[in-house]
Scaffold this active site. Structure first.
Site, short mmCIF file in Angstrom:
data_model
loop_
_atom_site.label_atom_id
_atom_site.label_comp_id
_atom_site.label_asym_id
_atom_site.label_seq_id
_atom_site.Cartn_x
_atom_site.Cartn_y
_atom_site.Cartn_z
N PRO A 5 -13.81 8.06 -6.97
CA PRO A 5 -13.18 8.11 -5.46
C PRO A 5 -11.80 7.94 -5.18
CG PRO A 5 -14.36 6.25 -5.77
CD PRO A 5 -14.39 7.02 -7.01
N CYS A 6 -10.96 8.77 -5.71
CA CYS A 6 -9.36 8.66 -5.31
C CYS A 6 -8.95 8.35 -3.82
CB CYS A 6 -8.64 9.46 -6.40
SG CYS A 6 -9.34 11.22 -5.83
N HIS A 7 -10.02 9.14 -3.25
CA HIS A 7 -9.74 8.94 -1.60
C HIS A 7 -9.76 7.65 -1.15
CE1 HIS A 7 -14.06 9.15 -2.07
NE2 HIS A 7 -14.06 8.80 -0.68
#
Length: 177
Positions: free
Chosen positions: A133-135
């Site tokens: 989850p780089c978001h």
């Protein structure tokens, strides 16, 4: 050999890539670094990891946190892999800053400082969007910069997870808009 498959999400078409070990890529069509390290020799074929990934994505896009993991196969430098592992530890619906990740890495390495910009480079080159989850990574000042899939998708993903968005803003200029 890498295999590919497609998934139609509410935020656009997604290309999946995997090998015998696990998922190697999950990109929104047209995003920055789209399929950058996908083997030239790949075959479109439904394999078990894609079935599991699509089930995970169905649950995720229904607004729920999946209660299982997908086998992942990171392909990157040791530094990138350390950053991506940290990304996997950011809880659903929460965020972390590039600086916080840099401080965690510095602590793990026994050094006094680690560059938040270097962390940003590794986050930006994450090949397995959403599941890694780089978001969920934001600027220390609340800037929603740094998502290869685009700021609008980043906002939609955080809203889907019901993250507290009150202190975040869209930057007026930057490299990841």
């Amino acid at each position: 050999m890498q295999y590919t498959s497609h998934y139609q999400s509410p935020l656009g078409s997604i290309l999946l890539a995997a090998d015998q070990t696990g998922l190697t890529g999950l990109w929104f069509e047209g995003q920055k670094y789209f399929a950058l390290h996908l083997d030239r020799e790949n075959e479109e074929r439904e394999i078990p990891v894609f079935e599991k990934t699509k089930q995970w994505l169905d649950i995720y896009f229904s607004g729920k946190e999946p209660d299982f993991t997908v086998p992942l196969h990171f392909t990157g430098t040791d530094f990138q892999q350390k950053v991506w592992n940290i990304l996997c530890s950011i809880p659903y619906g929460q965020t972390a800053t590039y600086g916080e990740i840099a401080r965690q890495l510095a602590s793990e390495r026994g050094v006094s400082h680690m560059s938040a910009q270097a962390v940003g480079g590794a986050v930006g080159h994450n090949k397995i969007s959403i599941i890694v989850p780089c978001h969920r990574v934001v600027g220390s000042n609340g800037s929603l910069t740094g998502y290869a899939g685009g700021i609008e998708r980043k906002i939609q993903l955080l809203q889907l997870e019901k993250a507290d968005m009150t202190s975040f803003f869209i930057p007026k200029k930057g490299t990841a808009l």
